[in-house]
Structures are given as C-alpha cells and as structure tokens.
Write a protein that holds these residues in place. Structure first.
Motif, mmCIF file in Angstrom:
data_model
loop_
_atom_site.group_PDB
_atom_site.id
_atom_site.type_symbol
_atom_site.label_atom_id
_atom_site.label_comp_id
_atom_site.label_asym_id
_atom_site.label_seq_id
_atom_site.Cartn_x
_atom_site.Cartn_y
_atom_site.Cartn_z
ATOM 1 N N ARG A 84 45.644 23.862 65.052
ATOM 2 C CA ARG A 84 46.704 24.846 65.040
ATOM 3 C C ARG A 84 46.099 26.199 65.478
ATOM 4 N NH1 ARG A 84 47.453 28.718 61.989
ATOM 5 N NH2 ARG A 84 49.491 29.457 61.623
ATOM 6 N N GLU A 85 44.858 26.582 64.912
ATOM 7 C CA GLU A 85 44.593 27.673 65.137
ATOM 8 C C GLU A 85 44.200 28.196 66.623
ATOM 9 O OE1 GLU A 85 43.369 25.719 63.033
ATOM 10 O OE2 GLU A 85 43.963 26.889 61.248
ATOM 11 N N LEU A 86 43.510 27.151 67.321
ATOM 12 C CA LEU A 86 43.299 27.160 68.895
ATOM 13 C C LEU A 86 44.599 27.371 69.652
ATOM 14 C CD1 LEU A 86 40.846 24.186 69.429
ATOM 15 C CD2 LEU A 86 40.254 26.612 69.126
ATOM 16 N N ILE A 87 45.700 26.769 69.396
ATOM 17 C CA ILE A 87 46.772 26.858 70.105
ATOM 18 C C ILE A 87 47.449 28.204 69.624
ATOM 19 C CG2 ILE A 87 49.169 26.052 70.527
ATOM 20 C CD1 ILE A 87 48.348 23.246 69.405
ATOM 21 N N PHE A 88 47.543 28.650 68.586
ATOM 22 C CA PHE A 88 47.994 30.110 68.183
ATOM 23 C C PHE A 88 47.109 31.181 68.901
ATOM 24 C CE2 PHE A 88 47.807 33.959 65.611
ATOM 25 C CZ PHE A 88 48.995 34.091 65.089
ATOM 26 N N ARG A 89 45.649 31.052 68.950
ATOM 27 C CA ARG A 89 45.091 31.699 69.677
ATOM 28 C C ARG A 89 45.312 31.918 71.433
ATOM 29 N NH1 ARG A 89 38.707 30.735 68.844
ATOM 30 N NH2 ARG A 89 38.666 32.223 70.338
ATOM 31 N N TYR A 90 45.494 30.718 71.852
ATOM 32 C CA TYR A 90 45.968 30.690 73.100
ATOM 33 C C TYR A 90 47.045 31.443 73.362
ATOM 34 C CZ TYR A 90 47.932 28.803 77.450
ATOM 35 O OH TYR A 90 48.377 28.727 78.773
ATOM 36 N N LEU A 91 48.272 31.331 72.603
ATOM 37 C CA LEU A 91 49.522 31.773 72.876
ATOM 38 C C LEU A 91 49.271 33.306 72.646
ATOM 39 C CD1 LEU A 91 52.016 29.344 71.071
ATOM 40 C CD2 LEU A 91 51.954 29.847 73.431
ATOM 41 N N ALA A 92 48.473 33.765 71.680
ATOM 42 C CA ALA A 92 48.148 35.276 71.675
ATOM 43 C C ALA A 92 47.714 35.735 72.863
ATOM 44 C CB ALA A 92 47.473 35.508 70.472
ATOM 45 N N LYS A 93 46.770 34.924 73.525
ATOM 46 C CA LYS A 93 46.131 35.708 74.742
ATOM 47 C C LYS A 93 47.039 35.552 75.846
ATOM 48 C CE LYS A 93 41.422 34.416 73.827
ATOM 49 N NZ LYS A 93 40.064 34.298 74.477
ATOM 50 N N GLU A 94 48.097 34.906 75.792
ATOM 51 C CA GLU A 94 49.344 34.734 76.681
ATOM 52 C C GLU A 94 50.374 35.791 76.394
ATOM 53 O OE1 GLU A 94 49.504 33.189 79.529
ATOM 54 O OE2 GLU A 94 47.725 31.836 79.274
#
Length: 299
Positions: A69-79
C-alpha cells in the motif's frame, strides 16, 4: 524478452516507476512469483523487465502482495495525486488505474545511471507527445515540489518522500524573507544548505505550504537562455491554523544529462504572517509580482 499483451505504454511506465520504489529482495521475490520460478534473473533490472513482461494487466500487478500500500501511496504522491493518508490499498490502486487510463502521467522521477536522482517533469500521453509548454511545467513542478516538501511534515502522518540536494543545482541560491512582526532575510548557497533549510520548514517547524495553482496564483516565464521562472502564491498552515501566505519564485534549468530533466537553480521565498497582512484575505492569495519583477529576481 517476451512482452505479453495487456499493459498500455502509460501503464507500463507507471508500473515501472512503482517497481523502482521496491527493495531488491522484493523485486527478486516478485519476479519468482509472476514466472512461477521458471525464469532466473541476475539483477533488479532483469527482475523488473521480467515482471513487466509477464504481467497480464496493471490491476493484477497492483494486487500483488509485494506491491505494498505504501508504495502505491508514494507513487501517487510523486504524480501530484493527493490521497488521504489512511486510504486503503484497493482505493489507492483504483485511483492509480484511473490516472493511467486518462493517458497522462504528470510527474515521474528517474534515477540516472551512475548519478543521483534527477527530477523528471514531462508531459506524456499515449501518443508520446512532449511539446514544451511553460505553463504546464509550472503546474507540474508545483504539484511535485509541494507534495514532496509537505510529506516531511510529521503532523500529516505520510511516509517522507525522496527529498534532498539531488533536486538542486550545486550553486543553487535561496533567499528567504520572513515578515512575522519583524522582518528577517536569510540567504543560503549550495544544494546541501538550501535543501536542509527548506525541509526544516515542514519537518522541524511543522508548516504546511498550500499553493494556489489557479491562474491568479501561478505564473510561468521562459527565457530564451533556458531559464524557466515559476512563481506561485499560497497559504501557510500549522495543524488547523492558517498562519499567513507565501510567494515563491523558482528558477529552473534543464539538466544537460537528459532532455526532460529539470533542477532548481534559485529559490526566492517570501513569507508574510497574519499580523503583517493587516486582515487581508488569505484563502486563495494572488501573486504580487509582475513579469519584469520576476525576471529581476532570478537574473
């Protein structure tokens, strides 16, 4: 390497960026899972290529246990996609699939071989269009920068993102003017010092900087010499209180290492507290700089 149908170009690029956030051990393990250990990989690059080649759909990859979950959260934040810190994995995955299906990926961060992370800001779509538009760059940069900086505010409860001197030119200059009762001017030179002073605003002082990305709060200028000025106004908060407003003018220059890579050359940050505003409206502050003043600031 066999490339199975299913992933669009946008999905493949997005999945690749999520995989880059994973540990080497998790990448190797995931490669074994998707191939049923039928293919032996030697390194993380081979593991990533294998995972992408044997993934039938983006949704399938996002559901994998190793794609935390944390990986997807970080990816969206970078986007530049803000999600509530308590979002569940299936909600984050759904929003990611929506982003990819729109055909536009605003911000991606790439590691260049043998060097530090470069900020890569580009317009991408399924047609691969990358026509340069300063106003789009300004929007993308501000979404990326403030999401990244605010992630270090402990009161948000978000995982801190990859902040550091790698996002700045070595000779970057920061001018910080603060008007909160009295007036104070600070100047910092060099990527390390500028990086540390800016992150201290959110990490140590627990400030939250909220940019106004509407036309009256954002202005972008491109010089013929390659410098792009991005000026943005916004509000400053701590917890539930609005403390005042800020105006920030960034000077950005492309890195010669890659066409779509930008680094910060200068930062002019002006902060005004409520007492210095005299009761002026702060909900959606407008820029007070005109174009000629902006050019003088970063000349």
């Amino acid at each position: 390497m066999l490339k199975m149908p299913g992933l669009t170009e946008t999905e493949r690029a997005g999945c690749s960026n999520i995989l880059k956030l994973m540990s080497a051990a998790d990448l190797m393990s995931l490669s074994d899972t998707v191939t049923n250990k039928m293919i032996v990989v030697e390194n993380v690059t081979e593991a990533m290529e294998t995972i992408l080649s044997f993934t039938r759909s983006a949704e399938e990859l996002l559901k994998r246990k190793k794609v935390y979950r944390e990986l997807i959260f970080r990816y969206l934040a970078k986007e530049g996609v803000a999600m509530p810190p308590n979002s569940e994995k299936h909600q984050l995955a759904k929003r990611t699939l929506e982003l990819w299906s729109s055909g536009k990926v605003l911000v991606e961060e790439e590691k260049l071989p043998g060097g530090p992370g470069e900020t890569r800001l580009s317009q991408t779509s399924e047609t691969g269009s990358s026509d340069f538009d300063p106003s789009v760059l300004g929007q993308q940069f501000c979404q990326w920068f403030f999401q990244l900086l605010n992630s270090h505010n402990p009161s948000l409860g978000q995982p801190p993102q990859d902040w550091g001197p790698q996002h700045f030119w070595p000779d970057v200059k920061l001018r910080l003017l603060t008007r909160t009762g009295s007036e104070q001017m600070e100047e910092f030179l060099g990527a390390e010092l500028v990086s540390l002073r800016l992150v201290a605003l959110t990490r140590d002082e627990q400030l939250l900087l909220s940019p106004n990305l509407e036309p009256r709060g954002l202005k972008t200028l491109a010089s013929p010499h390659g410098l792009v000025l991005v000026a943005v106004a916004g509000t400053i908060h701590r917890n539930q209180a609005c403390l005042g407003i800020f105006e920030n003018v960034f000077g950005l220059i492309r890195s010669p290492l890659e066409n779509h890579s930008w680094k910060i050359k200068s930062v002019n940050l002006k902060i005004r507290g409520q007492e210095a505003l005299g009761g002026a409206e702060t909900s959606a502050p407008a820029l007070t700089y005109n174009s000629s003043e902006l050019q003088l600031l970063c000349s």
